[in-house]
Design a protein around this motif. Structure first.
Motif, PDB file in Angstrom:
ATOM      1  N   THR A  32       0.825  -1.201   0.000  1.00 37.47           N
ATOM      2  CA  THR A  32       0.000   0.000   0.000  1.00 37.47           C
ATOM      3  C   THR A  32       0.864   1.258   0.000  1.00 37.47           C
ATOM      4  OG1 THR A  32      -1.744  -1.167   1.175  1.00 37.47           O
ATOM      5  CG2 THR A  32      -1.812   1.245   1.239  1.00 37.47           C
ATOM      6  N   VAL A  33       1.897   1.247   0.818  1.00 41.69           N
ATOM      7  CA  VAL A  33       2.814   2.397   0.855  1.00 41.69           C
ATOM      8  C   VAL A  33       3.529   2.536  -0.484  1.00 41.69           C
ATOM      9  CG1 VAL A  33       4.901   3.309   1.957  1.00 41.69           C
ATOM     10  CG2 VAL A  33       3.090   2.327   3.353  1.00 41.69           C
ATOM     11  N   TYR A  36       1.218   3.998  -3.011  1.00 44.78           N
ATOM     12  CA  TYR A  36       0.953   5.406  -2.728  1.00 44.78           C
ATOM     13  C   TYR A  36       2.097   6.301  -3.195  1.00 44.78           C
ATOM     14  CZ  TYR A  36      -0.101   9.654  -0.138  1.00 44.78           C
ATOM     15  OH  TYR A  36      -0.354  10.958   0.207  1.00 44.78           O
ATOM     16  N   ILE A  37       3.335   5.831  -2.968  1.00 49.97           N
ATOM     17  CA  ILE A  37       4.475   6.674  -3.354  1.00 49.97           C
ATOM     18  C   ILE A  37       4.941   6.410  -4.786  1.00 49.97           C
ATOM     19  CG2 ILE A  37       5.271   6.966  -0.988  1.00 49.97           C
ATOM     20  CD1 ILE A  37       7.429   4.886  -1.504  1.00 49.97           C
TER      21      ILE A  37
END
Length: 77
Positions: A32-33, A36-37
């Motif tokens: 997820t991180v 997102y990035i």
């Protein structure tokens, strides 16, 4: 309702199940991180970690830490 009827597998409250779930949660969080990035490599590595979770859980279960394993000590609630 009885507290532990015959044939009840324990619903996965074992070190093997918790290990598998923890590994998959770490993979999902990292993915997820990474998404997102915008780091797609992190997303693919995280997907591999999520797939690795049940495999590790199965190995730990076969090592005796599953619900019916000899090394598992159930705790009363």
């Amino acid at each position: 309702m009885t507290s532990n009827p015959i044939g009840d597998p324990g619903h996965g409250h074992s070190p093997a199940a918790w290990t598998a779930v923890l590994i998959m949660l770490i993979g999902i969080t990292a993915g997820t991180v990474g998404l997102y990035i915008g780091q797609h490599v992190v997303v693919y590595i995280s997907a591999a970690i999520v797939v690795l979770g049940p495999i590790v859980g199965f190995i730990v279960s076969k090592a005796g830490y599953g619900v019916n394993g000899p090394k598992f000590q159930p705790k009363g609630h």
